[in-house]
Structure formats: C-alpha cells, structure tokens
Design an enzyme around this catalytic site. Structure first.
Site, PDB file in Angstrom:
ATOM      1  N   GLY A  24       0.778  -0.808   0.296  1.00  0.00           N
ATOM      2  CA  GLY A  24       0.224  -0.379  -0.159  1.00  0.00           C
ATOM      3  C   GLY A  24       1.023   1.584  -0.034  1.00  0.00           C
ATOM      4  N   VAL A  97      -2.296  -7.866  -4.732  1.00  0.00           N
ATOM      5  CA  VAL A  97      -2.216  -8.601  -3.752  1.00  0.00           C
ATOM      6  C   VAL A  97      -2.912 -10.019  -3.955  1.00  0.00           C
ATOM      7  CG1 VAL A  97      -0.913  -7.077  -2.183  1.00  0.00           C
ATOM      8  CG2 VAL A  97      -3.282  -7.576  -2.198  1.00  0.00           C
ATOM      9  N   LYS A 159      -5.302  -0.863  11.593  1.00  0.00           N
ATOM     10  CA  LYS A 159      -7.072  -0.826  12.017  1.00  0.00           C
ATOM     11  C   LYS A 159      -7.314  -0.529  10.846  1.00  0.00           C
ATOM     12  CE  LYS A 159      -8.543   3.485  13.210  1.00  0.00           C
ATOM     13  NZ  LYS A 159      -9.095   4.167  13.922  1.00  0.00           N
ATOM     14  N   ASP A 188      -2.078   0.524  17.253  1.00  0.00           N
ATOM     15  CA  ASP A 188      -2.901   1.272  17.333  1.00  0.00           C
ATOM     16  C   ASP A 188      -2.456   3.193  17.631  1.00  0.00           C
ATOM     17  OD1 ASP A 188      -4.558   2.881  19.157  1.00  0.00           O
ATOM     18  OD2 ASP A 188      -5.447   1.690  19.581  1.00  0.00           O
ATOM     19  N   HIS A 189      -2.338   3.662  16.513  1.00  0.00           N
ATOM     20  CA  HIS A 189      -1.050   4.670  16.811  1.00  0.00           C
ATOM     21  C   HIS A 189      -1.568   5.535  18.289  1.00  0.00           C
ATOM     22  CE1 HIS A 189      -5.078   7.040  14.644  1.00  0.00           C
ATOM     23  NE2 HIS A 189      -4.833   7.886  15.224  1.00  0.00           N
ATOM     24  N   GLU A 227     -13.136  15.105  17.936  1.00  0.00           N
ATOM     25  CA  GLU A 227     -12.253  15.592  16.563  1.00  0.00           C
ATOM     26  C   GLU A 227     -13.417  16.670  15.832  1.00  0.00           C
ATOM     27  OE1 GLU A 227     -11.543  12.245  13.805  1.00  0.00           O
ATOM     28  OE2 GLU A 227     -12.672  11.304  15.840  1.00  0.00           O
ATOM     29  N   HIS A 251      -8.695   2.363  20.711  1.00  0.00           N
ATOM     30  CA  HIS A 251      -7.994   3.190  21.587  1.00  0.00           C
ATOM     31  C   HIS A 251      -8.620   4.261  22.272  1.00  0.00           C
ATOM     32  CE1 HIS A 251      -6.594   4.296  17.318  1.00  0.00           C
ATOM     33  NE2 HIS A 251      -7.195   4.831  16.800  1.00  0.00           N
TER      34      HIS A 251
HETATM   35  P1  NAP Z   1      -5.564   3.757   0.573  1.00  0.00           P
HETATM   36  O1  NAP Z   1      -4.398   5.484   0.753  1.00  0.00           O
HETATM   37  O2  NAP Z   1      -6.120   4.236   0.410  1.00  0.00           O
HETATM   38  O3  NAP Z   1      -4.477   2.973  -0.044  1.00  0.00           O
HETATM   39  C1  NAP Z   1      -3.772   1.451   0.005  1.00  0.00           C
HETATM   40  C2  NAP Z   1      -3.398   1.244  -0.514  1.00  0.00           C
HETATM   41  O4  NAP Z   1      -3.432  -0.026  -1.178  1.00  0.00           O
HETATM   42  C3  NAP Z   1      -2.714   2.101  -1.999  1.00  0.00           C
HETATM   43  O5  NAP Z   1      -1.247   2.069  -1.790  1.00  0.00           O
HETATM   44  C4  NAP Z   1      -3.049   1.229  -3.320  1.00  0.00           C
HETATM   45  O6  NAP Z   1      -2.246   1.409  -4.446  1.00  0.00           O
HETATM   46  C5  NAP Z   1      -2.863   0.404  -2.461  1.00  0.00           C
HETATM   47  N1  NAP Z   1      -3.774  -0.855  -2.937  1.00  0.00           N
HETATM   48  C6  NAP Z   1      -4.943  -1.456  -3.104  1.00  0.00           C
HETATM   49  N2  NAP Z   1      -5.544  -2.441  -3.515  1.00  0.00           N
HETATM   50  C7  NAP Z   1      -4.603  -2.945  -3.760  1.00  0.00           C
HETATM   51  C8  NAP Z   1      -3.731  -4.688  -4.558  1.00  0.00           C
HETATM   52  N3  NAP Z   1      -5.532  -4.888  -4.509  1.00  0.00           N
HETATM   53  N4  NAP Z   1      -2.509  -5.199  -3.517  1.00  0.00           N
HETATM   54  C9  NAP Z   1      -1.518  -3.913  -4.350  1.00  0.00           C
HETATM   55  N5  NAP Z   1      -1.950  -2.778  -3.960  1.00  0.00           N
HETATM   56  C10 NAP Z   1      -3.255  -2.687  -3.796  1.00  0.00           C
HETATM   57  O7  NAP Z   1      -5.040   3.552   2.896  1.00  0.00           O
HETATM   58  P2  NAP Z   1      -4.752   4.734   3.830  1.00  0.00           P
HETATM   59  O8  NAP Z   1      -5.238   5.707   4.005  1.00  0.00           O
HETATM   60  O9  NAP Z   1      -3.500   4.562   3.166  1.00  0.00           O
HETATM   61  O10 NAP Z   1      -4.879   3.035   4.496  1.00  0.00           O
HETATM   62  C11 NAP Z   1      -3.831   2.363   4.458  1.00  0.00           C
HETATM   63  C12 NAP Z   1      -4.750   0.841   6.123  1.00  0.00           C
HETATM   64  O11 NAP Z   1      -3.907   2.029   7.112  1.00  0.00           O
HETATM   65  C13 NAP Z   1      -5.774   1.351   6.042  1.00  0.00           C
HETATM   66  O12 NAP Z   1      -5.957  -0.446   6.153  1.00  0.00           O
HETATM   67  C14 NAP Z   1      -6.748   2.082   6.968  1.00  0.00           C
HETATM   68  O13 NAP Z   1      -7.795   1.676   7.649  1.00  0.00           O
HETATM   69  C15 NAP Z   1      -4.849   2.127   7.659  1.00  0.00           C
HETATM   70  N6  NAP Z   1      -5.205   3.599   8.667  1.00  0.00           N
HETATM   71  C16 NAP Z   1      -4.808   4.152   8.083  1.00  0.00           C
HETATM   72  C17 NAP Z   1      -4.596   6.475   8.705  1.00  0.00           C
HETATM   73  C18 NAP Z   1      -4.680   7.111   7.425  1.00  0.00           C
HETATM   74  O14 NAP Z   1      -4.218   8.410   7.649  1.00  0.00           O
HETATM   75  N7  NAP Z   1      -4.947   7.312   6.716  1.00  0.00           N
HETATM   76  C19 NAP Z   1      -4.691   6.071   9.885  1.00  0.00           C
HETATM   77  C20 NAP Z   1      -4.758   4.266  10.935  1.00  0.00           C
HETATM   78  C21 NAP Z   1      -4.825   3.940   9.897  1.00  0.00           C
HETATM   79  P3  NAP Z   1      -3.228   0.886  -6.147  1.00  0.00           P
HETATM   80  O15 NAP Z   1      -4.244   1.438  -6.004  1.00  0.00           O
HETATM   81  O16 NAP Z   1      -1.672   1.567  -6.743  1.00  0.00           O
HETATM   82  O17 NAP Z   1      -2.690  -0.582  -5.596  1.00  0.00           O
END
Ligand code: NAP
Length: 508
Positions: A24, A97, A159, A188-189, A227, A251
């Site tokens: 990701g 994946v 998470k 758990d950040h 928030e 959290h």
């Molecule tokens: P996101 O912006 O939607 O990113 C998802 C990533 O997964 C992208 O790099 C996407 O790239 C890749 N991806 C999607 N489908 C794929 C596949 N089939 N094969 C390989 N790669 C794939 O999500 P995010 O916000 O970064 O969140 C990721 C995780 O962190 C989640 O579990 C979320 O709950 C958790 N989280 C995020 C935050 C935050 O601040 N963002 C905070 C706490 C927790 P491609 O589309 O190019 O494949």
C-alpha cells in the site's frame, strides 16, 4: 530502578537492520505517516542498514517512486537534509496482492534487495492497505516463501483488526498460520502518542499518585477524544464502522486499560500486556436493555464550523441518506475488580464536535470535611488532567489560599507542557512505533487477547443498537455532542469537565 531498566533492555533485540516491505506504498498512510517517520529515524541515525520495497498495483518506475517518497517527506517535514541518500534505499514493485501468481517475483525481488544491502534476512511486512487484504496477504507471504528468512520476520498490521469478534478471530487465524503472536505488531497509533505512553510513567514513577489510584480516592475518570473533522472521504469505510468500532473498541479501550491496570511486576512486554488483559477481563459486560443505560450514540446534523456551513453526516459522500451509523459514542465503563469497584470510567468520542482534543481527567473524591465550605466559592475537586493531543502535558488542579484574602480558597493549576509536538496523528507516533517494531519491542502494540476481549465487549453494544433505528441526527455540527451524553453523568451526580476549560495554562 537500575535493575528494572536493565530488564526492559533485555526484552528487546535492538537489531536495526531490516528490509521493510510496505504493502500500500502509494496510499495516504504511507505518504503522510510512514515515509516521514522512516526519514526521521534515518536522520537520527537509528538504522544500521535498511531498504524499503514499496508495493501497490500502480505501474511506476523506481525513480518515480523515490520522487514520491521525497515529496511526502518534504511536504510533511519541510526538510531535505540527506534526502537523496535516504530515498536511494527505496524500491518499488508493482504487485496486485489478490493475484496469487505474482508473489513469486516479489520474493525474488525481496531476496535480491536483501542480498544487495546485506540485511541479514530480517524482514518487516507493513500492511498499509484495506483490511480485507490482511488475511490473504499473510497466507501468501507464508505459502510463497517470503517469510522463509534467516533473520527475524514481523508483520505490522493497521486497524481495523476485524469488524467484530468473529471476523477478528478469522483474521487472526489466517495471520497466525504465517506469524507467531510475538511476530505480529497490531498498530494502535494512540499507543505511539507521547502522553499515552506517559500514563505508565505518571502512575508508576510517582509516589504521590499510586497510593491514591483506586476507588477510595478517585470518584470518576473521564476520557474524551473529540474531533472537529467530519467523515471526509471515508464514508464508505465509516458506514460499516461507526465511532464504536473506529475509536472505542481500540483507542479508547486501550487508554482505559493503561489507566486501570495494576503495576506490572516488571516493565516487560509480557508483564504489561498481561496486566492490561486483566483489566479487559474485569470489564462489566453490558448487554440487552442495559446498553442504553450505559451508552449513548449520536450522529451529527448540519451546522457551522469556523463560520462555514457543514453538511449533516447523512449528506456526506458515500453515506446512506437513512444511515443508522453513529458518529458519536459516550459510555460508562465499569471495572469490577477490587481497585476500581464503583468508579465509573466515562468515555466519549465523536466527529464534528466543537474542539479537537483528547484528554483524560482523573477526578478525586472530595475531602471528608470541607472547612472552606462557607467561603464565597465551594472548593473545586482535585483533578489530574492528562493532555494527549493537540497539546501534550499534565495539569494538577489543587486548592490554595487566595493571596491577600482571609482564608478563601481558590483553584490553582500546576502544569507541565511537552513542547514541540502539536499536530494530531503527527508522524512522531508512527516513528516511535516503527522504531519499536525494528527493535522487537511489542509493548505498545495490541496483543490478540486485548483485541478479543475488547471486541466481545463492543459486540454486545452494537448488537443492541442494530436492533433499533436511532433518532438521528441528534447533535449539531460544532456542538459538544448529544444532550443524552450529559444526562449519562448527571444520573450519577457528575458532569463532563469541559475540555476547553481545562486547556488554559498548558497552551501558554
Ligand atoms: P489508501 O490511501 O486507500 O491506500 C491503499 C493502498 O493500497 C494504495 O497504495 C493502493 O495502491 C494499494 N492497493 C489497493 N488495492 C491493492 C491491491 N489489490 N494490490 C496491491 N495494492 C493495492 O489507504 P490508507 O488511507 O493509506 O489506509 C491504509 C490502511 O491504514 C487501512 O487499513 C486504514 O484503515 C489504515 N489507517 C490509515 C490511516 C490514514 O491516516 N490514512 C490512519 C490509520 C489507519 P494501488 O491502488 O496503486 O494498488
């Protein structure tokens, strides 16, 4: 004391050589949190040797990926020192994946990078992706040989860990086929936040608090995480989650456990975790009709934030017009053990509230006889306030004689402010967690038992709420939340300490 620190040091491996594979790597989390955190660790000289392989579906050459890492570091930190050297450790591998056939080439590539950078077969797999992929990726890592390494292997997982107890168990089963519990680092950040980590020190390193830390001297504990943002672009995810699953299950319950746990016999991961688990085991289960006595749910309506009109939750993108999803939850958690019998832990969290703030208020019981009762103002209870974010610090609220007055008492505040860290979810939290993971210190990650007990507690609440359609929206955006949350405490003779009133000194 010396011996205790030594024990803690023995608990970790301190091997800062690793291949970090981020699944990701083009996503929001990687860009906003992971790359800047890795950069800070690098610039502090924390790594011995390292390389990062970014994985996502998008096709992209290495140099484009390195440029995106550079951009994210510069935009997050504004720093370019050693940046070229830093990004030269980054590689990109396009990989879907869900495509079983391409794990083989990922393994070959990982082995080459390992060999090239002499990474001793140490591997960290960071799953920064949608949760439905967690289980299948873990299974493939094992079946396609990516976990067959000569060094350590660790899985870092974001998470949410499951949607309820059943799905969490299923996910855990899949993960455990490839990794032992000791190799799983569930993020758990909140456990990366400076002041959440400080709870343990405030409690166990101060002779003045621990003797009072029980039902004889504490009347109630309040944990607020509010928030100002709404659901933003996360409507699709949030619809199936809500505040209960998104914030309370993880959290908020982690903070309850840290506040309520017994002193561990040693500061080792296993001892601390086992004390936290004992808190979860002592949670009073709330189910059926009791749920609405102990918990309140809310959903934001339209309103004004910073003089701009904002829509109601049901009008947000990808949200059902009749949505029954809660964007606010408040509750009373009881811990039925010797130390805490009778002391309510009130917790509340929500979106689109008046202020952005996470605070813990420990309210002490009133003194047995109030000599100053007849003066112009009643005595304030003693409070210990732990400011988690955005400001970080501690305030102790005491009563002291008013200067020049007769014997009038007035409230005084003793404050300690951590300076320099101001933003919510700053990279610093992730930086600490990544560092811990590389050192093999899993203390600030959630153990499976904690996850399971917490889901068991939360599932009963959501089961009850799913039975009925709530009267939503029930609070205005920019307000303090639903009135019912105030009534929850009024029934017990308490009130929420307004988070804005508690900020005063610490912000200076
Ligand atoms: P996101 O912006 O939607 O990113 C998802 C990533 O997964 C992208 O790099 C996407 O790239 C890749 N991806 C999607 N489908 C794929 C596949 N089939 N094969 C390989 N790669 C794939 O999500 P995010 O916000 O970064 O969140 C990721 C995780 O962190 C989640 O579990 C979320 O709950 C958790 N989280 C995020 C935050 C935050 O601040 N963002 C905070 C706490 C927790 P491609 O589309 O190019 O494949």
């Amino acid at each position: 004391m010396h011996q205790t620190l030594e024990m803690r040091a023995l608990n970790v491996e301190e091997n800062m050589t690793s291949l970090i594979m981020i699944f990701g790597a083009t996503g929001d989390l990687a860009k906003r949190k992971l790359f800047p955190s890795l950069y800070r660790l690098y610039n502090k000289g924390k790594f011995h040797k390292f390389a990062v392989i970014g994985v996502a579906r998008k096709s992209m050459p290495n140099d484009a990926f390195q440029a995106s890492v550079r951009d994210s570091v510069v935009s997050a930190l504004g720093n370019k020192e050693n940046i070229d050297e830093f990004i030269s450790h980054f590689y990109y591998q396009p990989h879907d994946v869900s495509d079983s056939s391409s794990y083989g080439s990922l393994k070959t590539f990982a082995d080459q990078i390992d060999e090239h950078h002499k990474l001793e077969g140490n591997r960290i797999f960071y799953l920064a992706m949608a949760p439905e992929f967690f289980g299948p990726i873990a299974l493939h890592l094992k079946s396609d040989g990516l976990t067959d390494v000569s060094g350590y292997k660790r899985l870092v997982i974001e998470k949410p860990f499951g949607h309820d107890l059943e799905s969490a168990k299923e996910l855990n089963k899949q993960i455990r086929t490839a990794f032992s519990e000791k190799e799983v680092y569930r993020i758990d950040h909140y456990l990366g936040k400076e002041m959440v980590r400080n709870i343990e020190v405030i409690r166990f390193a101060n002779a003045i608090f621990e003797p009072l830390w029980n039902n004889r001297y504490i009347s109630n504990i309040q944990i607020t995480s509010s928030e100002t943002l709404g659901v933003e672009e996360r409507g699709r995810y949030y619809e199936s989650s809500g505040a209960l699953r998104d914030m309370l299950q993880n959290h908020m319950m982690q903070m309850v456990a840290l506040l309520a746990m017994e002193p561990p016999i040693r500061l080792t991961t296993d001892e601390i975790r086992s004390e936290k688990v004992r808190v979860f085991r002592a949670l009073r289960s709330v189910e059926g009709d009791e749920v609405n006595e102990y918990f309140v749910r809310g959903q934001y309506g339209e309103g004004e934030m910073d003089e701009n009109s904002v829509p109601k939750y049901r009008d947000e993108p990808m949200v059902d017009k009749e949505s029954n999803t809660e964007t606010y939850v408040a509750g009373k958690v009881m811990i039925d053990n010797f130390r805490w019998a009778g002391v309510p832990f009130y917790i509340r969290t929500g979106k689109r509230l008046k202020v952005k703030s996470t605070k813990i208020v420990i309210q002490f019981k009133d003194i047995p006889m109030n000599l100053y009762y007849q003066t112009e103002k009643m005595l304030n209870p003693n409070l210990l306030v732990i400011h988690i974010q955005p400001e970080e610090g501690i305030t102790l609220h005491l009563n002291a004689k008013k200067a020049g007055g007769h014997l009038d008492a007035q409230e005084v505040r003793l404050s300690f402010a951590n300076t320099g860290i101001h933003a919510m979810n700053t990279p610093e939290g992730y930086e600490k967690l990544l560092y811990d993971c590389m050192r093999g210190d899993a203390t600030n990650f959630t153990h499976w038992d904690e996850v399971a007990y917490s889901w068991a507690f939360v599932d009963k609440i959501s089961a009850e709420w799913q039975k009925t359609k709530a009267d939503f929206p029930n609070y205005v955006s920019g307000s303090k939340g639903p009135d019912a949350a105030d009534k929850l405490l009024e029934k017990d003779g308490f009130f929420w300490w307004p988070v804005t009133d508690l900020e005063v000194d610490i912000c200076k």
